[in-house]
Design an enzyme around this catalytic site. Sequence first.
Site, PDB file in Angstrom:
ATOM      1  CD  GLU A 108       0.271  -5.625   0.691  1.00 43.58           C
ATOM      2  OE1 GLU A 108       0.556  -6.208  -0.379  1.00 43.58           O
ATOM      3  OE2 GLU A 108       0.529  -4.435   0.908  1.00 43.58           O
TER       4      GLU A 108
ATOM      5  N   GLY B 106      -6.038  -2.909  -0.875  1.00 43.02           N
ATOM      6  CA  GLY B 106      -6.699  -3.149   0.404  1.00 43.02           C
ATOM      7  C   GLY B 106      -7.592  -1.992   0.809  1.00 43.02           C
TER       8      GLY B 106
ATOM      9  CG  ASN C 207      -0.074   1.923  -1.853  1.00 49.14           C
ATOM     10  OD1 ASN C 207      -0.676   2.972  -1.988  1.00 49.14           O
ATOM     11  ND2 ASN C 207      -0.173   1.190  -0.757  1.00 49.14           N
TER      12      ASN C 207
ATOM     13  CG  HIS D 239      -8.219  -7.176  -0.728  1.00 53.30           C
ATOM     14  ND1 HIS D 239      -7.163  -6.673  -0.010  1.00 53.30           N
ATOM     15  CD2 HIS D 239      -7.916  -7.019  -2.036  1.00 53.30           C
ATOM     16  CE1 HIS D 239      -6.253  -6.209  -0.849  1.00 53.30           C
ATOM     17  NE2 HIS D 239      -6.687  -6.404  -2.083  1.00 53.30           N
TER      18      HIS D 239
ATOM     19  CB  CYS E 246       0.497  -3.856  -6.232  1.00 54.11           C
ATOM     20  SG  CYS E 246       1.264  -2.863  -4.925  1.00 54.11           S
TER      21      CYS E 246
ATOM     22  CG  ASN F 239      -3.904  -9.230  -0.219  1.00 51.43           C
ATOM     23  OD1 ASN F 239      -2.697  -9.282  -0.037  1.00 51.43           O
ATOM     24  ND2 ASN F 239      -4.450  -9.435  -1.406  1.00 51.43           N
TER      25      ASN F 239
ATOM     26  CB  CYS G 196      -2.486  -2.577   1.266  1.00 46.84           C
ATOM     27  SG  CYS G 196      -3.103  -3.778   0.055  1.00 46.84           S
TER      28      CYS G 196
END
Length: 276
Positions: free
Chosen positions: A210, A222, A77, A161, A75, A192, A219
């Site tokens: 997500e 992302g 962020n 993704h 992740c 995602n 994201c």
Amino acid sequence: MRLKFTKMHGLGNDFVMVDGITQRVKLSPEKVRQIADRHTGIGCDQLLLVEAPRNPDVDFRYRIYNADGSEVENCGNGARCFARFVRDRRLTSKEQILVETAAGILELKVREKDQVSVDMGEPVLEPAKIPFQADIQAETYPLDVEGETYTVGAVSMGNPHAVLLVDDVTKAPVETLGAAIECHPRFPARVNVGFLQIEARGKARLRVFERGVGETRACGTGACAAMVSARLRGLVDEELQITLPGGTLTIHWPGPGEPVTMTGPTAAVYHGQIVL
């Protein structure tokens, strides 16, 4: 169990940060869902757990749980918030921090004005490793969804993704199409889904559905995947400003064989305790 936590966010992508070094933490999927519930718990997109590293060459172990209780690989962020959290909690004074994740080692750099840069590593494009079912590696793939065929890029930034180009991201069917693609059988670990609008060679807009969460305000992985997919298609330069509903990230990627770097802000919201 009485659990101390900090609520943080990166561009509105919100997290419950838990220090598993100075307190004893035992989490189950049910407890994660209880914490993440926005009506009866704290509320978050992900719960992020700081642990002591298993690898002696890194500083921390970083574990990520989606709101549905599932543990995931990465992740972006959250990684930025992780860097600020361990410094605010005085678990480290380093400005360059190495953390181990289920997807490998991340390098975090704390900069001025709450900005954190994350070396996200090289993108994974080989279908079997994303994972994505395809006979050969390609820049884009046709994907049949509920009677329609869409063109997607498939990229892993430690988590899978799918990236779709759209003319107007504000009108993109993020909730419906995102949910349909998330569970598409060609993505065996789910996926995602990013909806990307290119505005110029250095500027784009993005919305992300997500897996296990739904649409979030931002994201990080992302945004990195969107940059990689757009650059592979020859649509953008090596630095891209990507604006998500929660704000803007700067993504840098020279090209294949090179790591992706993401830079953006973090914010601490409040500290508290919850009894589970």
